[in-house]
Design a protein around this motif. Structure first.
Motif, short mmCIF file in Angstrom:
data_model
loop_
_atom_site.label_atom_id
_atom_site.label_comp_id
_atom_site.label_asym_id
_atom_site.label_seq_id
_atom_site.Cartn_x
_atom_site.Cartn_y
_atom_site.Cartn_z
N ILE A 9 0.84 -1.20 0.00
CA ILE A 9 0.00 0.00 0.00
C ILE A 9 0.87 1.24 0.00
N LEU A 10 1.95 1.22 0.78
CA LEU A 10 2.87 2.35 0.83
C LEU A 10 3.51 2.57 -0.53
N LEU A 11 3.95 1.49 -1.18
CA LEU A 11 4.54 1.61 -2.51
C LEU A 11 3.53 2.17 -3.50
N GLY A 12 2.30 1.73 -3.42
CA GLY A 12 1.27 2.26 -4.30
C GLY A 12 1.03 3.74 -4.07
N ILE A 37 13.08 3.09 -15.72
CA ILE A 37 12.02 3.35 -14.75
C ILE A 37 11.15 2.11 -14.56
N ILE A 38 10.79 1.45 -15.64
CA ILE A 38 9.93 0.27 -15.57
C ILE A 38 10.64 -0.86 -14.81
N VAL A 39 11.93 -1.07 -15.12
CA VAL A 39 12.68 -2.13 -14.46
C VAL A 39 12.83 -1.81 -12.97
N THR A 40 13.05 -0.54 -12.65
CA THR A 40 13.19 -0.15 -11.25
C THR A 40 11.89 -0.38 -10.49
N VAL A 41 10.77 0.01 -11.08
CA VAL A 41 9.47 -0.16 -10.42
C VAL A 41 9.18 -1.65 -10.23
N LEU A 42 9.42 -2.45 -11.26
CA LEU A 42 9.19 -3.89 -11.13
C LEU A 42 10.10 -4.53 -10.08
N GLY A 43 11.34 -4.06 -9.99
CA GLY A 43 12.25 -4.56 -8.98
C GLY A 43 11.78 -4.23 -7.57
N ALA A 46 8.81 -6.47 -6.76
CA ALA A 46 9.27 -7.83 -6.45
C ALA A 46 9.91 -7.89 -5.07
N LEU A 47 10.67 -6.86 -4.73
CA LEU A 47 11.30 -6.82 -3.41
C LEU A 47 10.26 -6.74 -2.30
N VAL A 48 9.22 -5.94 -2.52
CA VAL A 48 8.14 -5.82 -1.53
C VAL A 48 7.43 -7.16 -1.38
N GLN A 49 7.17 -7.84 -2.46
CA GLN A 49 6.50 -9.14 -2.40
C GLN A 49 7.38 -10.17 -1.69
#
Length: 191
Positions: A9-12, A37-43, A46-49
């Protein structure tokens, strides 16, 4: 609420805030390299998950996975069982039901005999039916007499003695011989 969901939720919220800021202040975020930017956001996602899954596992009190109870399987009918049961009941049925059952047995055996003769005997359907009617499709006189009216298989006396000894009717004896003749033919031709 779990830590992973809170982080998600915080990331969102951070992502939405950055998007709003980028819309109102055009030079704040550099979009010259969108792949980065896309790779950073996906990373980050994934880290949050991964952090969420790890914290859920560490907080879990279960020692092993639980499996569900396996259901019993329904029995599968064996092909030909209904035919065998109906065939065995021919002698015990009433006159009308017995006649209808005999017609069903005769039709099924006729269809099976034609199928075997055409597939393994190299005959056309008409040739197979002609051999069945003439009684020349097999050497077994009882099987031949099932479809042919002019084949002598012992007649009344043979049927009388067979019925009195085995309680098997002439129809049942002839049908059983048809089945045996087809089995022998299949074993010989297919084997």
């Amino acid at each position: 609420m779990s830590v992973g969901r809170s982080l998600f939720i915080l990331l969102g919220a951070v992502t939405a805030s950055l998007g709003i800021l980028a819309a109102f202040v055009p030079g704040l975020i550099d979009f010259s390299n969108p792949t980065y930017i896309i790779v950073t956001v996906l990373g980050v996602v994934a880290l949050v998950q991964a952090v969420s899954a790890a914290t859920d596992r560490l907080k879990s009190t279960e020692e092993a996975a639980t499996t569900r109870v396996v259901e019993r399987r329904d029995p599968v009918p064996i092909p030909g069982t209904a035919f065998d049961e109906g065939f065995g009941d021919l002698g015990a049925m009433g006159r009308m039901r017995g006649a209808r059952r005999r017609d069903e047995v005769r039709d099924r055996l006729e269809h099976a005999t034609v199928a075997v003769l055409t597939r393994y005997g190299g005959l056309t359907e008409e040739q197979a039916r002609a051999q069945m009617k003439a009684g020349t499709w097999t050497d077994d006189v009882y099987a031949a007499a099932f479809f042919a009216t002019d084949v002598d298989d012992g007649g009344f006396l043979g049927g009388f003695f067979s019925t009195s000894i085995t309680s098997e009717s002439t129809f049942q004896r002839r049908a059983r011989h048809v089945i045996d003749a087809l089995n022998r033919r299949l074993i010989t031709e297919a084997g």
